[in-house]
Design a protein around this motif. Structure first.
Motif, PDB file in Angstrom:
ATOM      1  N   ALA A 141     -14.995  11.128 -78.488  1.00 13.57           N
ATOM      2  CA  ALA A 141     -15.374  12.249 -77.362  1.00 13.57           C
ATOM      3  C   ALA A 141     -15.506  13.525 -78.145  1.00 13.57           C
ATOM      4  O   ALA A 141     -14.396  13.747 -78.827  1.00 13.57           O
ATOM      5  N   ALA A 170     -17.011  12.961 -71.749  1.00 14.95           N
ATOM      6  CA  ALA A 170     -16.859  11.535 -71.634  1.00 14.95           C
ATOM      7  C   ALA A 170     -16.694  11.185 -70.181  1.00 14.95           C
ATOM      8  O   ALA A 170     -16.398  11.921 -69.168  1.00 14.95           O
ATOM      9  N   VAL A 218     -12.840  14.890 -69.202  1.00 17.57           N
ATOM     10  CA  VAL A 218     -13.359  13.491 -68.971  1.00 17.57           C
ATOM     11  C   VAL A 218     -13.600  13.404 -67.296  1.00 17.57           C
ATOM     12  O   VAL A 218     -12.919  13.898 -66.371  1.00 17.57           O
ATOM     13  N   LEU A 252     -11.999   7.042 -75.541  1.00 19.03           N
ATOM     14  CA  LEU A 252     -12.019   8.452 -75.843  1.00 19.03           C
ATOM     15  C   LEU A 252     -12.091   8.956 -77.363  1.00 19.03           C
ATOM     16  O   LEU A 252     -12.247  10.237 -77.571  1.00 19.03           O
TER      17      LEU A 252
END
Length: 259
Positions: A39, A104, A44, A36
């Motif tokens: 991102a 993400a 997410v 991540l």
């Protein structure tokens, strides 16, 4: 893997959803953090979330998680374990989220089940500009002698090429690609591994292996013979025969960005 074979394997987990929730490992927080780190925001999607093994790790990082899972029994286990998480029925090929709604998309031991010719555009649709797609796999550290021996004894159906450190990079390197001749939705991938482990006994490790798709789709007699062979091997090794032991693993990550 042919589509019908992939469907048979990927749909096998619901029959053992409770055992999956009990025995499968979570993911190394460092692996999820690395997935991540580029991102563009905190939203997410855990895609193919299963019983929430990766979802729980993501919650520990403080991100805003939504879980999508196609199997009703697996989704029920996730909701029982993580009732505060937004969780919805859906699949990689039909994601029930709006366009550009997440920063993400992560998939824990699931991306190999996706039909990327369909899932690729869907994942790209729900990702914000510059969003991250990452697959995570828990792999056995077969640099260690007894772990390598376990792989040999279990065979390819029990311990497949995505399940060991020596082969997971090659086995997963192109899984973000939508297929030959299709639109390129994602950039070049990066891969990394992060040390992880799980406390097991002979019984609980056999129970864990029994939740693998290759085992679940076996004829009953072959399945019982394979698990018996694994149990006998573990009972014969000094590293694993006396109570609880640490199963050496790594959480491997394939990470790419939306173009």
């Amino acid at each position: 893997m042919e589509r019908d074979v992939r469907q048979r394997h990927s749909s096998s987990f619901g029959a053992v959803a409770a055992a999956y929730a009990e025995h499968r490992p979570d993911y190394a927080p460092a692996a999820a953090r690395w997935a991540l780190e580029s991102a563009p925001g905190p939203r997410v999607l855990d895609l193919g979330a299963g019983t929430g093994k990766l979802t729980g790790t993501l919650l520990g990082l403080g991100v805003d998680v939504v879980a999508v899972e196609p199997d009703a029994a697996m989704l029920a286990e996730l909701r029982c374990a993580l009732p505060a998480v937004r969780s919805v029925a859906g699949s990689a090929e039909s994601i029930p989220l709006p366009e550009a709604s997440v920063d993400a998309v992560l998939a824990g031991n699931a991306m190999h089940w996706f039909d990327m010719s369909i899932a690729g555009p869907e994942i790209a649709r729900v990702l914000s500009p510059g969003g991250v797609l990452a697959g995570l796999w828990n792999v056995l550290d077969d640099r260690i002698d007894w772990v390598a021996g376990l792989g040999r004894v279990g065979g390819r159906e029990a311990i497949g090429p995505r399940d060991t450190l020596s082969s997971w990079r090659t086995a997963t390197a192109g899984m973000h690609l939508p297929g030959s001749g299709a639109v390129a939705w994602f950039g070049s991938p990066e891969q990394a591994e992060f040390t992880h482990s799980q406390r097991r006994t002979v019984d609980s490790l056999v129970a864990t292996i029994a939740t693998r798709a290759g085992i679940l789709v076996m004829p009953e007699q072959e399945r019982e013979a394979t698990l018996s062979r694994i149990r006998e091997f573990l009972a014969s090794r000094p590293e694993t025969s006396s109570g609880e032991f640490s199963l050496p693993m790594l959480s491997g990550v394939l990470r790419t960005r939306r173009l």
